[in-house]
Design a protein around this motif. Structure first.
Motif, PDB file in Angstrom:
ATOM      1  N   MET A   1      69.694   7.217 -26.192  1.00  0.00           N
ATOM      2  CA  MET A   1      68.267   7.466 -26.223  1.00  0.00           C
ATOM      3  C   MET A   1      67.609   6.697 -25.082  1.00  0.00           C
ATOM      4  O   MET A   1      67.887   5.524 -24.884  1.00  0.00           O
ATOM      5  N   THR A   2      66.752   7.356 -24.359  1.00  0.00           N
ATOM      6  CA  THR A   2      66.027   6.709 -23.265  1.00  0.00           C
ATOM      7  C   THR A   2      65.242   5.513 -23.793  1.00  0.00           C
ATOM      8  O   THR A   2      64.643   5.570 -24.859  1.00  0.00           O
ATOM      9  N   CYS A   3      65.283   4.440 -23.028  1.00  0.00           N
ATOM     10  CA  CYS A   3      64.513   3.239 -23.352  1.00  0.00           C
ATOM     11  C   CYS A   3      63.577   2.972 -22.183  1.00  0.00           C
ATOM     12  O   CYS A   3      63.945   3.168 -21.022  1.00  0.00           O
ATOM     13  N   TYR A   4      62.387   2.530 -22.508  1.00  0.00           N
ATOM     14  CA  TYR A   4      61.369   2.286 -21.493  1.00  0.00           C
ATOM     15  C   TYR A   4      61.007   0.809 -21.440  1.00  0.00           C
ATOM     16  O   TYR A   4      60.797   0.183 -22.477  1.00  0.00           O
ATOM     17  N   ALA A   5      60.942   0.285 -20.228  1.00  0.00           N
ATOM     18  CA  ALA A   5      60.383  -1.043 -20.006  1.00  0.00           C
ATOM     19  C   ALA A   5      58.918  -0.817 -19.672  1.00  0.00           C
ATOM     20  O   ALA A   5      58.593  -0.103 -18.722  1.00  0.00           O
ATOM     21  N   ILE A   6      58.044  -1.371 -20.485  1.00  0.00           N
ATOM     22  CA  ILE A   6      56.603  -1.178 -20.339  1.00  0.00           C
ATOM     23  C   ILE A   6      55.979  -2.495 -19.899  1.00  0.00           C
ATOM     24  O   ILE A   6      56.242  -3.544 -20.495  1.00  0.00           O
ATOM     25  N   GLY A   7      55.156  -2.424 -18.885  1.00  0.00           N
ATOM     26  CA  GLY A   7      54.391  -3.586 -18.461  1.00  0.00           C
ATOM     27  C   GLY A   7      52.911  -3.234 -18.426  1.00  0.00           C
ATOM     28  O   GLY A   7      52.531  -2.223 -17.848  1.00  0.00           O
ATOM     29  N   HIS A   8      52.108  -4.029 -19.094  1.00  0.00           N
ATOM     30  CA  HIS A   8      50.650  -3.910 -19.010  1.00  0.00           C
ATOM     31  C   HIS A   8      50.195  -5.180 -18.300  1.00  0.00           C
ATOM     32  O   HIS A   8      50.081  -6.243 -18.919  1.00  0.00           O
ATOM     33  N   LEU A   9      50.003  -5.064 -16.997  1.00  0.00           N
ATOM     34  CA  LEU A   9      49.690  -6.233 -16.187  1.00  0.00           C
ATOM     35  C   LEU A   9      48.207  -6.311 -15.878  1.00  0.00           C
ATOM     36  O   LEU A   9      47.559  -5.310 -15.599  1.00  0.00           O
ATOM     37  N   ARG A  10      47.714  -7.536 -15.939  1.00  0.00           N
ATOM     38  CA  ARG A  10      46.305  -7.790 -15.657  1.00  0.00           C
ATOM     39  C   ARG A  10      46.216  -8.929 -14.640  1.00  0.00           C
ATOM     40  O   ARG A  10      47.143  -9.698 -14.475  1.00  0.00           O
ATOM     41  N   PRO A  60      68.546   4.689 -19.178  1.00  0.00           N
ATOM     42  CA  PRO A  60      69.297   5.599 -20.045  1.00  0.00           C
ATOM     43  C   PRO A  60      69.328   5.163 -21.515  1.00  0.00           C
ATOM     44  O   PRO A  60      69.354   6.004 -22.406  1.00  0.00           O
ATOM     45  N   ASP A  61      69.315   3.842 -21.755  1.00  0.00           N
ATOM     46  CA  ASP A  61      69.360   3.347 -23.130  1.00  0.00           C
ATOM     47  C   ASP A  61      68.909   1.885 -23.166  1.00  0.00           C
ATOM     48  O   ASP A  61      68.662   1.267 -22.135  1.00  0.00           O
ATOM     49  N   ARG A  62      68.811   1.343 -24.376  1.00  0.00           N
ATOM     50  CA  ARG A  62      68.334  -0.039 -24.565  1.00  0.00           C
ATOM     51  C   ARG A  62      69.263  -1.054 -23.896  1.00  0.00           C
ATOM     52  O   ARG A  62      68.810  -2.041 -23.334  1.00  0.00           O
ATOM     53  N   ASP A  63      70.573  -0.818 -23.968  1.00  0.00           N
ATOM     54  CA  ASP A  63      71.512  -1.763 -23.368  1.00  0.00           C
ATOM     55  C   ASP A  63      71.293  -1.894 -21.862  1.00  0.00           C
ATOM     56  O   ASP A  63      71.302  -2.998 -21.319  1.00  0.00           O
ATOM     57  N   ALA A  65      68.492  -1.224 -20.205  1.00  0.00           N
ATOM     58  CA  ALA A  65      67.189  -1.849 -19.989  1.00  0.00           C
ATOM     59  C   ALA A  65      67.268  -3.362 -20.173  1.00  0.00           C
ATOM     60  O   ALA A  65      66.752  -4.130 -19.352  1.00  0.00           O
ATOM     61  N   GLN A  66      67.915  -3.794 -21.236  1.00  0.00           N
ATOM     62  CA  GLN A  66      68.051  -5.224 -21.515  1.00  0.00           C
ATOM     63  C   GLN A  66      68.898  -5.901 -20.434  1.00  0.00           C
ATOM     64  O   GLN A  66      68.563  -6.999 -19.972  1.00  0.00           O
ATOM     65  N   ALA A  67      69.974  -5.230 -20.027  1.00  0.00           N
ATOM     66  CA  ALA A  67      70.842  -5.793 -18.989  1.00  0.00           C
ATOM     67  C   ALA A  67      70.083  -5.959 -17.676  1.00  0.00           C
ATOM     68  O   ALA A  67      70.261  -6.958 -16.962  1.00  0.00           O
ATOM     69  N   TRP A  68      69.226  -4.984 -17.344  1.00  0.00           N
ATOM     70  CA  TRP A  68      68.406  -5.114 -16.128  1.00  0.00           C
ATOM     71  C   TRP A  68      67.493  -6.328 -16.226  1.00  0.00           C
ATOM     72  O   TRP A  68      67.444  -7.154 -15.309  1.00  0.00           O
ATOM     73  N   TYR A  69      66.757  -6.446 -17.332  1.00  0.00           N
ATOM     74  CA  TYR A  69      65.790  -7.530 -17.462  1.00  0.00           C
ATOM     75  C   TYR A  69      66.468  -8.892 -17.404  1.00  0.00           C
ATOM     76  O   TYR A  69      65.913  -9.857 -16.879  1.00  0.00           O
ATOM     77  N   GLU A  70      67.679  -8.979 -17.929  1.00  0.00           N
ATOM     78  CA  GLU A  70      68.410 -10.244 -17.965  1.00  0.00           C
ATOM     79  C   GLU A  70      69.300 -10.460 -16.740  1.00  0.00           C
ATOM     80  O   GLU A  70      69.932 -11.512 -16.621  1.00  0.00           O
ATOM     81  N   SER A  71      69.354  -9.500 -15.840  1.00  0.00           N
ATOM     82  CA  SER A  71      70.249  -9.599 -14.685  1.00  0.00           C
ATOM     83  C   SER A  71      69.825 -10.746 -13.759  1.00  0.00           C
ATOM     84  O   SER A  71      68.636 -11.050 -13.622  1.00  0.00           O
ATOM     85  N   PRO A  72      70.802 -11.377 -13.121  1.00  0.00           N
ATOM     86  CA  PRO A  72      70.466 -12.450 -12.167  1.00  0.00           C
ATOM     87  C   PRO A  72      69.550 -11.972 -11.045  1.00  0.00           C
ATOM     88  O   PRO A  72      68.679 -12.717 -10.599  1.00  0.00           O
ATOM     89  N   PHE A  90      57.483  -5.266 -22.529  1.00  0.00           N
ATOM     90  CA  PHE A  90      58.368  -5.037 -23.672  1.00  0.00           C
ATOM     91  C   PHE A  90      59.237  -3.814 -23.428  1.00  0.00           C
ATOM     92  O   PHE A  90      58.971  -3.009 -22.537  1.00  0.00           O
ATOM     93  N   LEU A  91      60.291  -3.693 -24.244  1.00  0.00           N
ATOM     94  CA  LEU A  91      61.157  -2.523 -24.226  1.00  0.00           C
ATOM     95  C   LEU A  91      60.854  -1.699 -25.466  1.00  0.00           C
ATOM     96  O   LEU A  91      60.609  -2.252 -26.546  1.00  0.00           O
ATOM     97  N   ILE A  92      60.886  -0.388 -25.304  1.00  0.00           N
ATOM     98  CA  ILE A  92      60.647   0.494 -26.447  1.00  0.00           C
ATOM     99  C   ILE A  92      61.486   1.759 -26.269  1.00  0.00           C
ATOM    100  O   ILE A  92      61.580   2.305 -25.178  1.00  0.00           O
ATOM    101  N   ASP A  93      62.122   2.167 -27.354  1.00  0.00           N
ATOM    102  CA  ASP A  93      62.951   3.369 -27.310  1.00  0.00           C
ATOM    103  C   ASP A  93      62.087   4.615 -27.360  1.00  0.00           C
ATOM    104  O   ASP A  93      61.061   4.646 -28.049  1.00  0.00           O
ATOM    105  N   GLY A  94      62.525   5.626 -26.627  1.00  0.00           N
ATOM    106  CA  GLY A  94      61.851   6.920 -26.666  1.00  0.00           C
ATOM    107  C   GLY A  94      62.290   7.699 -27.898  1.00  0.00           C
ATOM    108  O   GLY A  94      63.028   7.198 -28.749  1.00  0.00           O
ATOM    109  N   VAL A  95      61.838   8.911 -27.985  1.00  0.00           N
ATOM    110  CA  VAL A  95      62.213   9.796 -29.085  1.00  0.00           C
ATOM    111  C   VAL A  95      62.852  11.048 -28.494  1.00  0.00           C
ATOM    112  O   VAL A  95      62.658  11.364 -27.319  1.00  0.00           O
TER     113      VAL A  95
END
Length: 107
Positions: A1-10, A60-63, A65-72, A90-95
């Protein structure tokens, strides 16, 4: 399932470090098949008042997305953004394409 990294930046302070972050982020996404879906842009308000910028990156999926965010590679540039903006990330799964609004009632 597609996972989205969402940023609401101010309060983004455009400057040398933000430009360096922008120059380098695409290379951090490639190994995890991440791609920008929304990256700022003009908003056409229909309801409420949304302030700041919306960023949506699809993986492509949560794994992945999480691996990207935690990557060196990403962790190395993350302080460049954090020092010059505030917001929520935050990360959120699509439908699936067969999702109906009432599906949340049985979840």
């Amino acid at each position: 399932m597609t996972c989205y990294a969402i940023g609401h930046l101010r309060d983004v302070e455009m400057g040398e470090e933000i430009i360096a972050y922008l120059d380098r982020i695409d290379a951090t996404l490639t190994p995890y098949q991440g791609e920008f879906i929304i990256h700022g842009g003009e908003k056409h308000h229909l309801e409420g008042l949304f302030q700041g910028d919306m960023i949506v990156i699809a993986f492509p999926d949560r794994d992945q997305a999480q691996a990207w965010y935690e990557s060196p590679e990403y962790r190395q540039i993350l302080p460049l953004r954090r020092r010059h903006s505030s917001g929520d990330v935050f990360l959120i799964d699509g439908v699936g394409s067969d999702h109906k609004a009432t599906d949340i009632l049985t979840a």
